[in-house]
Design a protein around this motif. Structure first.
Motif, short mmCIF file in Angstrom:
data_model
loop_
_atom_site.label_atom_id
_atom_site.label_comp_id
_atom_site.label_asym_id
_atom_site.label_seq_id
_atom_site.Cartn_x
_atom_site.Cartn_y
_atom_site.Cartn_z
N UNK A 24 -23.16 32.58 87.37
CA UNK A 24 -23.07 33.59 86.64
C UNK A 24 -23.89 33.73 85.36
N UNK A 25 -23.24 32.65 84.48
CA UNK A 25 -23.64 32.60 83.06
C UNK A 25 -25.28 32.47 83.15
N UNK A 26 -25.62 31.75 83.90
CA UNK A 26 -27.07 31.28 83.95
C UNK A 26 -27.80 32.63 84.30
N UNK A 27 -27.39 33.48 85.04
CA UNK A 27 -28.11 34.84 85.54
C UNK A 27 -28.05 35.85 84.18
N UNK A 47 -28.05 34.11 73.37
CA UNK A 47 -28.47 33.19 74.02
C UNK A 47 -28.02 31.84 73.64
N UNK A 48 -27.64 31.54 72.37
CA UNK A 48 -26.94 30.26 71.95
C UNK A 48 -25.79 30.50 72.56
N UNK A 49 -24.79 31.26 72.68
CA UNK A 49 -23.69 31.58 73.04
C UNK A 49 -23.39 31.28 74.57
N UNK A 50 -24.36 31.75 75.25
CA UNK A 50 -24.62 31.39 76.62
C UNK A 50 -24.67 30.17 77.20
N UNK A 51 -25.76 29.32 76.29
CA UNK A 51 -25.84 27.89 76.54
C UNK A 51 -24.64 27.10 76.38
N UNK A 52 -23.83 27.47 75.27
CA UNK A 52 -22.53 26.67 75.19
C UNK A 52 -21.55 26.91 76.15
N UNK A 109 -27.89 34.70 81.12
CA UNK A 109 -28.85 33.97 80.16
C UNK A 109 -30.22 34.42 80.65
N UNK A 110 -30.66 34.32 82.06
CA UNK A 110 -31.91 34.71 82.09
C UNK A 110 -32.15 36.27 81.86
N UNK A 111 -31.37 37.18 82.10
CA UNK A 111 -31.35 38.43 81.57
C UNK A 111 -31.63 38.63 80.31
N UNK A 112 -31.06 37.96 79.25
CA UNK A 112 -31.03 37.81 77.99
C UNK A 112 -32.35 37.43 77.60
N UNK A 113 -32.96 36.36 78.22
CA UNK A 113 -34.35 35.74 78.06
C UNK A 113 -35.28 36.99 78.46
N UNK A 114 -35.10 37.57 79.43
CA UNK A 114 -36.25 38.37 79.91
C UNK A 114 -36.11 39.48 78.74
N UNK A 137 -29.48 38.92 66.80
CA UNK A 137 -28.47 39.19 67.79
C UNK A 137 -28.86 38.74 69.09
N UNK A 138 -29.94 38.79 69.51
CA UNK A 138 -30.51 38.13 70.76
C UNK A 138 -30.22 36.56 70.90
#
Length: 206
Positions: free
Chosen positions: A179-182, A160-165, A184-189, A155-156
């Motif tokens: 906003x998407x980058x922020x 992450x992949x969807x946010x990159x797209x 994505x950073x949260x999901x990465x953390x 799921x994670x």
């Protein structure tokens, strides 16, 4: 409601044991009695006690020797010991009691309210420790479940992949891109935190 826990009373004098029972009965816990150091050790190897009330002056194995045995064993070393004795305060017995690992030392006659309040503190500490251990074991079981790990990791990864797209498709909108980058950073953390927990729970997990 607070769970009942076990208290061990150790004294070779039956009248003293009866008096201790009367003092501690209002706490509504399970009271076990031992009339010697040897009997106390046998009980401690069969039960998990929240606290031990230990008389110093006993024939054979006295309180100090009993406490030394308690602190020597891995299974019992963390059980708090409160010494109860008729020895004069200035005799050096209190220092010896603390030296063998006692958490407190009370001389007889003691104030019933003081003893009950001291014991109540150790009961609460024991309960909280037990709850923490249960929660830790539950978390460990959840994290060690392959199904849970795989599903959560997938799921994670999908998020992450969807946010990159999404970030790539809105390169012209700086605000949305930030906003998407922020996010994505949260999901990465979150992914990093999950990996750390999973690795600590399952050292072989990669």
């Amino acid at each position: 409601m607070n769970r009942q826990v076990k208290i061990l009373l150790v004294d070779d004098n039956e009248e003293s044991l009866i008096a201790l029972e009367a003092v501690l009965r209002p706490l509504q816990q399970r009271l076990f009695k031992a009339r010697s150091g040897q009997e106390a050790m046998k009980l401690m190897l069969r039960h998990d006690f929240a606290v031990v009330l230990l008389d110093v002056l006993m024939p054979g194995m006295d309180g100090f020797e009993t406490a030394a045995h308690i602190k020597r064993l891995d299974q019992t070393r963390d059980v708090p010991i409160i010494f109860l004795t008729g020895t004069e305060p200035g005799s050096g017995a209190a220092f010896r009691g603390y030296a063998v690992g006692a958490v407190d030392y009370l001389t007889k006659p003691f104030d019933p309210w003081v003893l009950r309040s001291k014991v109540a503190v150790f009961l609460e500490l024991f309960r909280k420790s037990a709850v923490l251990m249960e929660q830790t074991e539950l978390l460990g079981r959840l994290v060690q479940s392959d199904e849970v790990l795989t599903d959560f990791a997938q799921r994670l990864g999908a998020v992450e992949a969807r946010l990159v797209d999404l970030g790539g498709s809105c390169s012209d909108d700086e605000g949305l891109r930030d906003a998407i980058k922020d996010l994505a950073d949260r999901v990465s953390a979150m992914q990093a935190a999950f990996d750390a927990v999973a690795t600590s729970a399952r050292p072989g997990l990669s």
